[in-house]
Scaffold this active site. Structure first.
Site, PDB file in Angstrom:
ATOM      1  N   CYS A  14       3.522   9.682   3.560  1.00 37.61           N
ATOM      2  CA  CYS A  14       3.704   8.740   2.444  1.00 37.61           C
ATOM      3  C   CYS A  14       3.199   7.351   2.828  1.00 37.61           C
ATOM      4  O   CYS A  14       3.657   6.760   3.814  1.00 37.61           O
ATOM      5  CB  CYS A  14       5.181   8.686   2.046  1.00 37.61           C
ATOM      6  SG  CYS A  14       5.582   7.378   0.874  1.00 37.61           S
ATOM      7  N   CYS A  16       5.912   4.668   2.647  1.00 43.82           N
ATOM      8  CA  CYS A  16       6.829   4.787   3.790  1.00 43.82           C
ATOM      9  C   CYS A  16       6.251   4.097   5.023  1.00 43.82           C
ATOM     10  O   CYS A  16       6.965   3.422   5.770  1.00 43.82           O
ATOM     11  CB  CYS A  16       7.104   6.252   4.092  1.00 43.82           C
ATOM     12  SG  CYS A  16       7.850   7.181   2.722  1.00 43.82           S
TER      13      CYS A  16
END
EC number: 5.3.4.1
Length: 454
Positions: A53, A56
């Site tokens: 991600c 993230c």
């Protein structure tokens, strides 16, 4: 020698940076499946992430700073992170639906963080939610301290009552957004005038507003509407949050880098209305300004010329554009009053037609953005499928054409054969009835003879 000193300094700086990164990571624990059984002994602030991600990865250095800060100030909150793809069952149990997801876990309760992903905002959320649900204010000095520290906070004044029970229920739901306190009547400032007790108040914008059940309805809904300051710097996330309030949002859309009179004037007019007419509009209006028109253009599916003022109804996606020139605050107030009484026509909305328009607009925007960022990739993504579809359509069309020709040719041949058989039958019937008389033979068409021969 100078070069050696320079290289040594660079190595030292790199070493310091690596040590800082390692130090920050040391205060963030990597959690595994044992966390499920051990977590209730402590209060945890957890980042559920996925290794692939992008958001993230962007949050990771901020999260390391959060862990270092929480440890340095002696917070009881422990900071951790969990790979939600490796421990999907635990993540699913905590209701993780996207990445990254930040939750504060306290006992059996789990609180979602929905604010900006900055170090200060995340730490403020952890302090607010990890503490007492309703914090007492025992003295005027404590009240003044809280007033200086928080832009918006709510206070229950009075003893035990059904209103306090509703206040506690609302706080348990909305503690993720704002602070809740309780105090006696003697603690609040002298300028606060209460008509009856008990009461719930919100303090913001250097003033206060009292909850009125008759005019404001449900207490939780009122708190959710009043948890914002009257004037805000708007962005997409904040507009999304304001959608739950049911308020109209009056926005001065400007270019903050442009210092011309028109840009600064519209912003000042909105600020003046928010300040001087807050008692009149605070139940219905939220005010602010937005830098640039990119987000507004996407939201409205239009191309607004800035500077301008737009009034949004974020609950049903309607909006109102200026129908007059705004010279001063009075003109703006008149425009807002006309919106509230229904004399200004609303545009947009969430009808089926608007939803279809939104689908077309989003598809168009996506295609344009792909071609702008990477023309070759756009040609590949859209050219290849179109080429395949074109070949398939051509094949289907030519197959149908040939089949139709063969079928037609077959039908013609069959009809001609049937016609020939009828002629032969008639000749056989005429032969015996004529008593051997000569009957001229009917010459068959040349093409029929050829077909028979074939």
């Amino acid at each position: 020698a100078a070069a050696r000193r320079s290289r040594a300094a660079l190595r030292l700086c790199a070493t310091v940076v690596l040590l800082d990164v390692a130090l920050c990571k040391g205060f963030v624990e990597d959690l595994d499946d044992s966390f499920k059984d051990n977590r209730k002994d402590d209060i945890w602030l957890v980042d559920f992430y996925a290794p692939w991600c992008g958001h993230c990865k962007k949050l990771e250095p901020i999260w390391n700073e959060v862990g270092l800060e929480m440890k340095s100030i002696g917070s009881p909150v422990k900071v951790g992170k969990m790979d939600a793809t490796s421990y999907s069952s635990i993540a699913s149990e905590f209701g993780v639906r996207g990445y990254p997801t930040i939750k504060l876990l306290k006992g059996d309760l789990a609180y979602n963080y929905r604010g900006p992903r900055t170090k200060d905002d995340i730490i403020e959320f952890a302090h607010r939610v990890s503490g007492a649900l309703i914090r007492p204010l025992p003295s005027q000095q404590m009240f003044e301290h809280v007033q200086k520290r928080h832009h918006v906070f709510f206070v229950y004044i009075g003893g035990e009552s059904p209103l306090k029970e509703k206040y506690i229920d609302a706080a348990s739901e909305l503690i993720v957004y704002t602070y809740f306190f309780s105090a006696s009547e003697e603690v609040v400032p002298e300028y606060v005038k209460l008509k009856e007790m008990p009461a719930v108040l919100v303090f913001k914008d250097d003033t206060y507003f009292v909850y009125d059940e008759y005019e404001d309805g449900d207490l939780s809904s009122w708190i959710n509407r009043e948890r914002f300051q009257s004037y805000l710097t708007m962005d997409g996330f904040l507009l999304y949050e304001l959608g739950d309030t049911g308020k109209l949002v009056a926005i001065a859309v400007i270019d903050e880098k442009n210092t011309s009179v028109e840009h600064t004037r519209l912003k000042s007019i909105i600020q003046e209305v928010a300040r001087d007419y807050r008692d009149h509009f605070h139940r219905d209006l939220q005010f602010g300004h937005m830098d640039g028109n990119d987000y507004i253009n996407t939201l409205l599916m239009d191309d607004l010329t800035i500077p301008t003022v737009v009034v949004l109804n974020t609950s049903n996606q309607q909006y109102f554009l200026l129908d007059r020139q705004i010279k001063n605050a009075e003109d703006m107030v008149q425009f807002i009053n006309n919106i509230l009484d229904g004399t200004v026509e609303a545009q947009g909305g969430d009808s089926i037609l608007q939803r279809l328009k939104r689908i077309v607009f989003d598809a168009k925007s996506t295609i344009v953005s792909i071609f702008k960022s990477s023309p070759l990739m756009g040609c590949f993504l859209f050219g290849l499928p179109l080429g395949v579809i074109s070949i398939m359509c051509y094949g289907i069309y030519t197959a149908d054409t040939d089949g139709g020709y063969i079928e037609e040719r077959y039908e013609v041949s069959k009809s001609e054969i049937e016609s020939q058989e009828q002629i032969e039958e008639s000749k056989e019937q005429q032969g015996p009835s004529s008593g051997g008389s000569l009957v001229p033979t009917v010459q068959e068409p040349k093409d029929v003879l050829e077909k028979k021969k074939d």
